[in-house]
Design an enzyme around this catalytic site. Structure first.
Site, short mmCIF file in Angstrom:
data_model
loop_
_atom_site.label_atom_id
_atom_site.label_comp_id
_atom_site.label_asym_id
_atom_site.label_seq_id
_atom_site.Cartn_x
_atom_site.Cartn_y
_atom_site.Cartn_z
N ALA A 1 2.14 8.94 -1.34
CA ALA A 1 2.41 10.37 -1.34
C ALA A 1 3.90 10.74 -1.18
CB ALA A 1 1.55 11.05 -0.27
N ARG B 1 -0.11 13.74 -10.97
CA ARG B 1 -1.22 13.28 -10.11
C ARG B 1 -1.60 14.45 -9.20
NH1 ARG B 1 -0.73 7.60 -7.27
NH2 ARG B 1 -3.01 7.77 -7.37
N ASP C 1 -2.75 11.34 1.86
CA ASP C 1 -2.15 12.02 0.70
C ASP C 1 -2.12 13.52 0.89
OD1 ASP C 1 -3.15 9.31 -0.39
OD2 ASP C 1 -1.67 10.08 -1.80
O1 MRU Z 1 -2.97 5.88 -5.32
P1 MRU Z 1 -1.84 5.63 -4.38
O2 MRU Z 1 -1.46 4.19 -4.30
O3 MRU Z 1 -0.67 6.53 -4.64
O4 MRU Z 1 -2.44 6.03 -2.97
C1 MRU Z 1 -1.65 5.91 -1.82
C2 MRU Z 1 -2.39 6.21 -0.56
O5 MRU Z 1 -3.55 6.52 -0.57
C3 MRU Z 1 -1.61 6.16 0.70
O6 MRU Z 1 -2.44 5.81 1.78
C4 MRU Z 1 -0.98 7.54 0.98
O7 MRU Z 1 -0.27 8.00 -0.12
C5 MRU Z 1 -0.09 7.52 2.16
S1 MRU Z 1 1.35 6.56 1.82
C6 MRU Z 1 2.49 6.77 3.01
#
Ligand code: MRU
Length: 347
Positions: free
Chosen positions: A49, A87, A235
């Site tokens: 995120a 996204r 996220d």
């Molecule tokens: O699909 P992604 O790899 O972008 O998902 C990331 C996550 O779900 C993380 O746990 C979230 O972004 C927190 S990262 C500090």
């Protein structure tokens, strides 16, 4: 702590570490257009995120840096909409774009060159603030840990997902720096394998004791009393404390509750969506079928199999033991704690 920084501003380009190739290939890409940044976010070369938000801020600047005064404002709105389609779940994307818009609006009467410079400065500030916040998340989170703890984590929440240090991995990396013996169970995080590809990469580099587990082993480990706490990132967190995070997080929260294990969510304030109350209202991204039916281009399912591939799920606030933010630890009742945080932040 780890000095890994997956996003670098070169003065002309946004240099990103291509996370689709890790851990076997370390390849940096120089992104010079807004379209390249959109593609890098969409295809998860940049992911996590906070990192998505930072990349989007630079992407907006890249798309506007050569614009003239006449077309600037319409183009800015167009690009904010465009980047927002990369996204849908991580609120950092929208938060960062909104912050960039506000910066530009504040300078509406100024020459366009000045606004463009200010937008670059704002993107750099978003990145620098994220780094400082993650350090503080590490320090606050450390108060919840003890030497010899066995922590279970999901997805990748380390430096790779942010500007530096990470969120849920930040306290773990800080504990390691202090010489605490800790053990991490890293869920492999199917189907995209952020756990086995990225978290394992970071923990190994940092010298943290860890083991990759299949996602399906979490219940068994908890039943055997081999997990002392679960710690994950987010996220998007709503104003009442519901948490969207990588698919599988909700299951871990239910398991943690059933086994009397604390469930912690490490989250910078940039991932909190104060405009949404209910977790059910968070848009959940669906990823392409090929992520389930193929592995690195090799088919692993009968051709043409129907697929449902949600990338995130929502954990209700009642399953969260505490949030670790840059401003400190938040305990229930979360609507009250989050509302106090909002006032403190002036949002
Ligand atoms: O699909 P992604 O790899 O972008 O998902 C990331 C996550 O779900 C993380 O746990 C979230 O972004 C927190 S990262 C500090």
């Amino acid at each position: 702590m780890s000095t890994l920084r997956p996003l670098l501003w070169t003065g002309r380009h946004l240099r990103v570490l291509d996370q689709t190739l890790l851990p076997h290939e370390v390849r940096w890409l120089d992104l010079g257009t807004v379209e390249e940044v959109w593609e890098a976010i969409r295809s998860m070369r940049v992911r996590g995120a906070p990192a998505i938000g930072i990349a989007a801020a630079f992407g907006l600047y890249l798309g506007l840096r050569d614009e003239d005064a006449q077309s600037f404002w319409a183009r800015m709105e167009e690009l904010i909409r465009y980047l927002g389609t990369a996204r849908p779940t991580a609120v950092n994307l929208f938060w960062a774009l909104e912050r960039m818009r506000r910066r530009a609006e504040a300078l509406r009467d100024r020459p366009v060159e000045e606004i463009q410079e200010a937008l670059l400065a704002e993107a750099l500030a978003i990145q620098a603030e994220d780094e400082a916040q993650n350090r503080r998340i590490g320090e606050h989170g450390l108060r919840l840990l003890r030497p010899h703890m066995r922590l279970l984590t999901h997805c990748n929440t380390g430096a790779l997902a942010t500007s530096a240090y990470g969120t849920a991995l930040a306290p773990i990396l800080l504990a390691r720096e202090r010489g605490w013996p800790l053990h991490v169970w890293a869920c492999e995080t199917r189907p995209y394998l952020q756990g086995s590809r990225l978290t394992a990469f970071e923990l190994k580099e940092a010298g943290v004791s860890f083991a990759i587990i299949p996602d399906s082993a979490a219940a068994y480990l908890m039943q055997q009393h081999r997990v002392d706490a679960v710690i994950v990132g987010a996220d998007r967190v709503t104003s009442r404390g519901d948490v969207a995070n990588k698919i599988g997080t909700y299951g871990l929260a239910v398991l943690a509750r059933a086994h009397g294990i604390p469930f912690y969510v490490a989250v910078p304030s940039s991932s909190i969506d104060f405009s949404l109350e209910r977790g059910e209202d968070i848009p959940i991204e669906e990823r392409p079928a090929e992520e389930l039916t193929h592995f690195r281009g090799i088919p692993i399912a009968p051709e043409g199999s129907p697929v449902y591939n949600p990338a995130f799920d929502v954990t209700p606030a009642r399953l969260v033991t505490a949030f670790i933010t840059e401003e400190g630890i938040l305990r229930p009742p979360f609507p009250k704690a989050l509302s106090a945080l909002r006032s403190k932040l002036g949002r």
